[in-house]
Scaffold this active site. Sequence first.
Site, PDB file in Angstrom:
ATOM      1  CB  CYS A  54      -0.975  -0.005   1.142  1.00 59.64           C
ATOM      2  SG  CYS A  54      -2.219   0.904   1.185  1.00 59.64           S
ATOM      3  CD  GLU A 101      -0.622  -5.682   6.185  1.00 60.49           C
ATOM      4  OE1 GLU A 101      -1.317  -4.649   6.217  1.00 60.49           O
ATOM      5  OE2 GLU A 101      -0.323  -5.923   4.972  1.00 60.49           O
ATOM      6  CG  HIS A 149      -3.177  -3.420   3.696  1.00 56.46           C
ATOM      7  ND1 HIS A 149      -2.428  -2.850   4.514  1.00 56.46           N
ATOM      8  CD2 HIS A 149      -3.887  -2.327   3.119  1.00 56.46           C
ATOM      9  CE1 HIS A 149      -2.520  -1.504   4.223  1.00 56.46           C
ATOM     10  NE2 HIS A 149      -3.473  -1.259   3.444  1.00 56.46           N
TER      11      HIS A 149
END
Length: 199
Positions: free
Chosen positions: A81, A181, A179
């Site tokens: 991002c 994660e 994202h």
Amino acid sequence: MSTPTIGVLALQGDVREHLRTLRDLGVHPLAVRRPAELEACDGLVIPGGESTTMAKLARTFELFDPLQKRIADGMPAFGTCAGMILLADRVLDGTADQETLGGLDITVRRNAFGRQVDSFEEELHLVGLEEPVHAVFIRAPWVESVGEGVDVLASVEAGPAAGRIVAVRQGPLMATSFHPEVGGDARVHRLFVDLVESS
């Protein structure tokens, strides 16, 4: 190679989630806020957050120039991002004082998908992974154009943004608009760990 140390730039953003994912993959994760911590890293994750704020904080912590140098010297880095924006050589819709670390021969558009309310999730096919990735986009950029040496790893597959590039790799550098994660799927990070171990 012995177990690599992979840093997470810990100025802002989803630092804890990245550190946890890296730990789960069996590498040494390290929160990076100082040049000495950066020196200890074999690779670096640059998380989401706000790209202009992160660049200013990197200047404040005297990390900007060392980061730029390590990336230019070939340290593997993975931007997610805002991290993608920081690794890009060129930014559209940036602020007047927008600075990037550079390294990726790409042009990114900030907040390309719109505001926070336009955040969305999508299953994406990513080069190097057999099963699709559940991608979470939050005020995300997209890649407007890529240079000759850049491999496109994924593009949006449906909806109004279909065809927009959202994951790239160039040599030891990798970046995603989304994202990885978020959601407990470590496969995108695994690709980066493999990149660090082979560098």
